[in-house]
Design an enzyme around this catalytic site. Structure first.
Site, PDB file in Angstrom:
ATOM      1  N   ASP A 170       0.832  -1.201   0.000  1.00  0.00           N
ATOM      2  CA  ASP A 170       0.000   0.000   0.000  1.00  0.00           C
ATOM      3  C   ASP A 170       0.870   1.256   0.000  1.00  0.00           C
ATOM      4  O   ASP A 170       0.553   2.241  -0.666  1.00  0.00           O
ATOM      5  CB  ASP A 170      -0.927  -0.025   1.220  1.00  0.00           C
ATOM      6  CG  ASP A 170      -2.179   0.790   1.024  1.00  0.00           C
ATOM      7  OD1 ASP A 170      -2.609   0.972  -0.133  1.00  0.00           O
ATOM      8  OD2 ASP A 170      -2.738   1.253   2.032  1.00  0.00           O
TER       9      ASP A 170
ATOM     10  N   ASP B 201       2.842   1.417  -3.647  1.00  0.00           N
ATOM     11  CA  ASP B 201       2.136   1.734  -4.892  1.00  0.00           C
ATOM     12  C   ASP B 201       2.053   3.233  -5.139  1.00  0.00           C
ATOM     13  O   ASP B 201       2.320   3.701  -6.236  1.00  0.00           O
ATOM     14  CB  ASP B 201       0.765   1.061  -4.972  1.00  0.00           C
ATOM     15  CG  ASP B 201      -0.218   1.541  -3.927  1.00  0.00           C
ATOM     16  OD1 ASP B 201       0.145   2.397  -3.093  1.00  0.00           O
ATOM     17  OD2 ASP B 201      -1.361   1.056  -3.935  1.00  0.00           O
TER      18      ASP B 201
ATOM     19  N   ASP C  60      -7.317   2.766  -6.074  1.00  0.00           N
ATOM     20  CA  ASP C  60      -6.633   2.519  -4.801  1.00  0.00           C
ATOM     21  C   ASP C  60      -7.614   2.608  -3.634  1.00  0.00           C
ATOM     22  O   ASP C  60      -7.617   1.748  -2.750  1.00  0.00           O
ATOM     23  CB  ASP C  60      -5.489   3.519  -4.615  1.00  0.00           C
ATOM     24  CG  ASP C  60      -4.697   3.252  -3.354  1.00  0.00           C
ATOM     25  OD1 ASP C  60      -4.177   2.131  -3.205  1.00  0.00           O
ATOM     26  OD2 ASP C  60      -4.608   4.161  -2.515  1.00  0.00           O
TER      27      ASP C  60
ATOM     28  N   ASP D 231      -8.740  -0.410  -1.195  1.00  0.00           N
ATOM     29  CA  ASP D 231      -8.570  -0.274   0.258  1.00  0.00           C
ATOM     30  C   ASP D 231      -9.854  -0.620   0.998  1.00  0.00           C
ATOM     31  O   ASP D 231      -9.828  -1.295   2.032  1.00  0.00           O
ATOM     32  CB  ASP D 231      -8.133   1.146   0.632  1.00  0.00           C
ATOM     33  CG  ASP D 231      -6.687   1.437   0.289  1.00  0.00           C
ATOM     34  OD1 ASP D 231      -5.936   0.490  -0.047  1.00  0.00           O
ATOM     35  OD2 ASP D 231      -6.302   2.621   0.365  1.00  0.00           O
TER      36      ASP D 231
END
Length: 177
Positions: A33, A36, A54, A58
């Site tokens: 995480d 990226d 993203d 998440d």
């Protein structure tokens, strides 16, 4: 996408009654995480769609991890102690709701005109670290309580901050005839 895949594995580990493995996998997914966004910035490949993707990944990751904990508790493979006479699976549900609403409150307030609304004591990183440490240490029930309570405090902080910002007339509104 690798972080998302590792989060799926973390949820599965919890569902199978392996909280230590689940906690380690949460920490491992956190590495992806962090990487990226850094890689996208370094290669100047940040896009609005990448940010949306993203955020969606998440939310799915959070949901699957909490659902894994709930499944493990319900199927009897994961032992969660009741805290203040509330079962662990229910604390996981409160934490899941809180995690989603922390993100939703920020997104909704920002779409209503608030600047970047990152106020609060339980951003995603803090919630995931608490969950990971709870799994690794054997105090998963207490970690769920902390995530639930801190998430809902964060929601209240964000709602109050949004009210303060959105209730104050902007400079442009004051200059209108």
């Amino acid at each position: 996408m690798l972080g998302f895949a590792v989060s799926i594995a973390a949820g599965a580990a919890f569902a199978l009654g392996k909280p230590f493995a689940g906690g380690l996998l949460i920490l491992f997914s956190g590495v992806f995480d962090i990487l990226d966004g850094g890689v996208a910035r370094a290669k100047d490949r940040m896009t609005p769609f990448g940010g949306v993707l993203d955020s969606v990944c998440d939310r799915y990751s959070d949901g699957l991890m909490f659902l894994g904990i709930i499944a493990g508790a319900v199927n009897g493979r994961l032992v969660l102690s009741p805290i203040v006479q509330i079962e662990g699976w229910l604390w996981a549900g409160f934490a899941l709701i809180g995690s989603f609403l922390v993100s939703y409150t920020r997104a909704r307030a920002e779409s209503a005109g608030c600047r970047k609304l990152s106020v609060g004591i339980a951003e995603r990183t803090e919630r995931m670290v608490l969950l990971a440490l709870g799994g690794i240490s054997g105090f998963l029930s207490w970690a769920l309580v902390l995530v639930a309570v801190f998430s809902h405090i964060t929601i209240i902080q964000r709602v109050l901050r949004a009210k303060s910002i959105l209730s104050t007339p902007s400079e442009a509104d004051l200059q209108k005839p």
